[in-house]
Write a protein that holds these residues in place. Structure first.
Motif, mmCIF file in Angstrom:
data_model
loop_
_atom_site.group_PDB
_atom_site.id
_atom_site.type_symbol
_atom_site.label_atom_id
_atom_site.label_comp_id
_atom_site.label_asym_id
_atom_site.label_seq_id
_atom_site.Cartn_x
_atom_site.Cartn_y
_atom_site.Cartn_z
ATOM 1 N N LYS A 37 -1.263 -8.366 -6.164
ATOM 2 C CA LYS A 37 -0.651 -7.712 -5.003
ATOM 3 C C LYS A 37 0.869 -7.840 -5.027
ATOM 4 O O LYS A 37 1.571 -7.093 -4.341
ATOM 5 C CB LYS A 37 -1.217 -8.289 -3.714
ATOM 6 N N ASN A 41 3.906 -2.457 -9.729
ATOM 7 C CA ASN A 41 2.903 -1.396 -9.798
ATOM 8 C C ASN A 41 1.592 -2.026 -10.263
ATOM 9 O O ASN A 41 1.588 -3.159 -10.763
ATOM 10 C CB ASN A 41 3.348 -0.261 -10.727
ATOM 11 N N PRO A 42 0.467 -1.333 -10.089
ATOM 12 C CA PRO A 42 -0.835 -1.965 -10.352
ATOM 13 C C PRO A 42 -1.271 -1.986 -11.811
ATOM 14 O O PRO A 42 -2.420 -2.308 -12.096
ATOM 15 C CB PRO A 42 -1.792 -1.101 -9.518
ATOM 16 N N LEU A 109 -3.847 4.201 -9.306
ATOM 17 C CA LEU A 109 -2.828 4.553 -8.321
ATOM 18 C C LEU A 109 -3.455 5.040 -7.018
ATOM 19 O O LEU A 109 -3.014 4.688 -5.917
ATOM 20 C CB LEU A 109 -1.909 5.638 -8.886
ATOM 21 N N GLU A 112 -5.268 2.047 -5.373
ATOM 22 C CA GLU A 112 -4.410 0.863 -5.226
ATOM 23 C C GLU A 112 -5.117 -0.384 -5.742
ATOM 24 O O GLU A 112 -4.965 -1.485 -5.204
ATOM 25 C CB GLU A 112 -3.986 0.680 -3.764
ATOM 26 N N GLN A 113 -5.884 -0.199 -6.799
ATOM 27 C CA GLN A 113 -6.575 -1.296 -7.461
ATOM 28 C C GLN A 113 -5.930 -1.526 -8.829
ATOM 29 O O GLN A 113 -5.572 -0.566 -9.514
ATOM 30 C CB GLN A 113 -8.060 -0.981 -7.657
#
Length: 227
Positions: A37, A41-42, A109, A112-113
């Motif tokens: 978190k 970026n993820p 994206l 959001e994982q």
């Protein structure tokens, strides 16, 4: 004395958090994987040679984040319409299906994982055929697994020998870890070779010293001469 055939009493590989060998060298990387978190970026690409612990770290990341761990071969049979709604780790990502990696990036994206790719080489060397994927790989953060220190090598050796149901003496580990190249693949090599060389003898400092002195190929040793 006749040569005894070593019994292959290997234990199943375990990828749990408690099985991970932690030192000052890799603590920062572990902290990073614990807190996706906090990433800008993820997306993350974790790079390291065979035996460096990528797969282990990937399993831990997936477990902590209730995610899904995928092998490269599994990506060749997945449909973009059935992507998981959770964190995803792809092992040997350089061998994965390019189209699916492209969809995983976009899906990450949207949901959001986090998406973590594990690879032996930098993505610039993947020779990616899909231009859209190549551009997305360039946007991903790349992190190299740090070279193991003496504490990690000693722990890796203990784990590898335990995997073969062998319990060497403490001075054996100290002697070997101080004189070998700081490389997990070399640790794997030495365990295999010295198990065969032992021929039923106890795994003590004497055996370690004898093995190193009589080995025909000492290229994996450091320049340390104090045997």
């Amino acid at each position: 004395m006749s040569h005894q055939i070593p019994l292959k009493l290997e234990r199943p590989e375990s990828y749990g958090l408690t099985d991970l060998i932690v030192s000052e060298t890799n603590q920062g990387l572990i902290d990073l994987l614990r807190a996706p978190k906090d990433w800008i970026n993820p997306h993350l690409i974790l790079i390291g040679p065979s035996g460096s612990g990528k797969t282990h770290l990937g399993h831990i990341f997936a477990d902590i984040n209730h995610g899904q761990f995928l092998s490269a071969s599994e990506t060749h049979y997945m449909e973009p319409s059935s992507l998981p709604e959770c964190a995803v780790v792809v092992d040997d990502a350089e061998q994965a299906d390019e189209e699916l990696l492209f969809h995983l990036f976009n899906h990450s994206l949207q949901t959001e994982q986090p998406l973590v790719l594990l690879s032996k080489t930098h993505p610039l060397n993947w020779q990616t055929a899909l231009p859209d994927l190549a551009s997305r790989l360039k946007a991903m953060r790349v992190v190299d697994i740090p070279e193991p220190d003496e504490a990690i090598l000693s722990g890796v050796l203990k784990k590898l020998f335990a995997h073969h149901a062998i319990t060497p003496s403490a001075d054996f580990f100290d002697y070997i870890s101080r004189r070998m190249e700081r490389s997990v693949p070399k640790a794997q090599k030495i365990v295999t070779e010295i198990e065969d060389y032992a021929n039923g003898r106890a795994f003590t400092r004497t055996l370690a010293k004898d093995f190193l002195e009589k080995s025909e190929n000492l290229s994996w040793l450091t320049d340390q001469d104090d045997f």
